[in-house]
Design a protein around this motif. Structure first.
Motif, mmCIF file in Angstrom:
data_model
loop_
_atom_site.group_PDB
_atom_site.id
_atom_site.type_symbol
_atom_site.label_atom_id
_atom_site.label_comp_id
_atom_site.label_asym_id
_atom_site.label_seq_id
_atom_site.Cartn_x
_atom_site.Cartn_y
_atom_site.Cartn_z
ATOM 1 N N CYS A 1 65.384 -37.717 63.282
ATOM 2 C CA CYS A 1 64.298 -36.896 62.943
ATOM 3 C C CYS A 1 64.396 -35.387 63.725
ATOM 4 N N ASN B 1 65.300 -32.016 61.924
ATOM 5 C CA ASN B 1 64.525 -31.030 62.014
ATOM 6 C C ASN B 1 65.081 -29.657 62.503
ATOM 7 N N TYR C 1 54.901 -36.179 63.147
ATOM 8 C CA TYR C 1 55.408 -37.024 61.902
ATOM 9 C C TYR C 1 55.170 -38.244 62.355
ATOM 10 N N ASN D 1 57.299 -33.973 56.069
ATOM 11 C CA ASN D 1 57.906 -33.308 57.181
ATOM 12 C C ASN D 1 57.928 -31.794 57.293
ATOM 13 N N ARG E 1 58.432 -38.434 52.281
ATOM 14 C CA ARG E 1 58.084 -38.088 53.586
ATOM 15 C C ARG E 1 58.967 -37.047 54.044
ATOM 16 N N CYS F 1 58.368 -33.872 65.027
ATOM 17 C CA CYS F 1 58.883 -35.414 64.946
ATOM 18 C C CYS F 1 57.596 -36.196 65.706
#
Length: 148
Positions: A59, A63, A40, A104, A100, A37
């Motif tokens: 996020c 993840n 990102y 990621n 996105r 993150c």
């Protein structure tokens, strides 16, 4: 009509904190997800404006799940594409750009290659990169549940 503020994750399905590869190697999913993150947000600084701190909390949460699913896929316990398609359909329905999500997953694959030891590194990284390409190739996930 004003936009509803994004709230951080609470209740529901808690994100896994760790995972273990078939060779016994433990992974701290919180540490890995936090770094994904960070990278990102570095790439997409507009996320801070759009989602504030709750966006970063989501996020990390998402993840942790993505990394756990990748380990499960490497351990032949699940299908990463099904899991990612489900998440993509949820994110897309909420207006999040799925391209996105693909980026990621690239970042997650990069980090797995850097931080996971041994053969697990290539396998987890490969599953994450495959998931990124799957997201890119699939297009819209709005009707995913209907077509599977």
């Amino acid at each position: 009509m004003s936009a509803r503020a994004l709230l951080p994750p609470s209740g529901g399905d808690a994100a896994p904190l760790s995972a273990v590869l078939a060779d016994g190697q433990p992974l701290d999913l919180v540490v890995l997800a936090t770094e994904i993150c960070r990278r990102y947000r570095e790439e997409f600084p507009d996320e801070e404006q759009r989602y504030a701190a709750a966006g970063n909390a989501w996020c990390v949460h998402d993840n942790q799940h993505l990394l756990s699913w990748a380990v499960e896929a490497v351990n032949d316990e699940s299908d990463m594409r099904d899991d990612v398609a489900w998440l993509a359909s949820v994110l897309e329905s909420r207006g999040f750009p799925v391209e996105r999500l693909a980026r990621n997953l690239d970042l997650a694959g990069d980090l797995a290659g850097e931080r996971i030891a041994g053969q697990g590194s290539d396998r987890v990284s490969g599953v994450l990169r495959d998931a990124a390409e799957f997201v890119r190739s699939y297009g819209s996930f709005r009707d995913w549940v209907l077509v599977t």
